[in-house]
Motif scaffolding. Sequence first.
Motif: not given
Length: 219
Positions: A11-13, A16, A73-74, A76-77, A80-81, A88
């Motif tokens: 889970c990337p979140w 993070i 989408m990726e 965006h993640v 954030n990372a 990332y």
Amino acid sequence: MRVEIWSDIACPWCYIGKARFEKGLAGFAHRDEVEVVHRSFELDPRLTKADTGTVLDMLVAKTGRTPAEVREMEEHVASNARSEGLGYVLDGRDYGSTFDIHRLLHLAKARGRQDALLDLVYRANFAEERSVYDEDTLVGLAVEAGIEEAEARAVLADPEEYAADVRADQREAAELGANGVPFFVLDRRYGVSGGQPAEVFTQALEQAWDSRAQAGAHA
């Protein structure tokens, strides 16, 4: 005070969220009196060892979006990372069953090396092109975290070793109403869902601490 964190290394979140929680904890006056416990949660418990592939292809199939949309989408993640100082990579990442990784994390917990191993697995999975679903890679990370190679291999060779602990964590998450991760439980008084900003975690810690103090005053 105890903080329990349900997460999955896929889970990337969660990756993070761990960094943001740690920043929030650093801003909490009573941080030295906080015990952090990591608990298991599989995003997809249906996966088997044979179910592997690339993350981008999996997301295309799962979401029905185009490769370009999934890459956006990726990105965006990833943004954030990187804003949290985390590496990332978008390409070259694998997905698979995380059950064995969770079992090994329970061994690491028993040896006082859980947080160290979790950080190494996250980094390998998200920041480096290293598959944590490869046994030799996973054992190497365990050794780097301070666990004996023979012990790590023995756990991975026995599918029942720490399996009950993983299942118990997941059952408890369901009982607490957590249907996604990361999920943070503070002293069994407050819950925080998702990879929230660091200041949200600091505020939650302060609220839980004040609640604890008030409960003691009225005991």
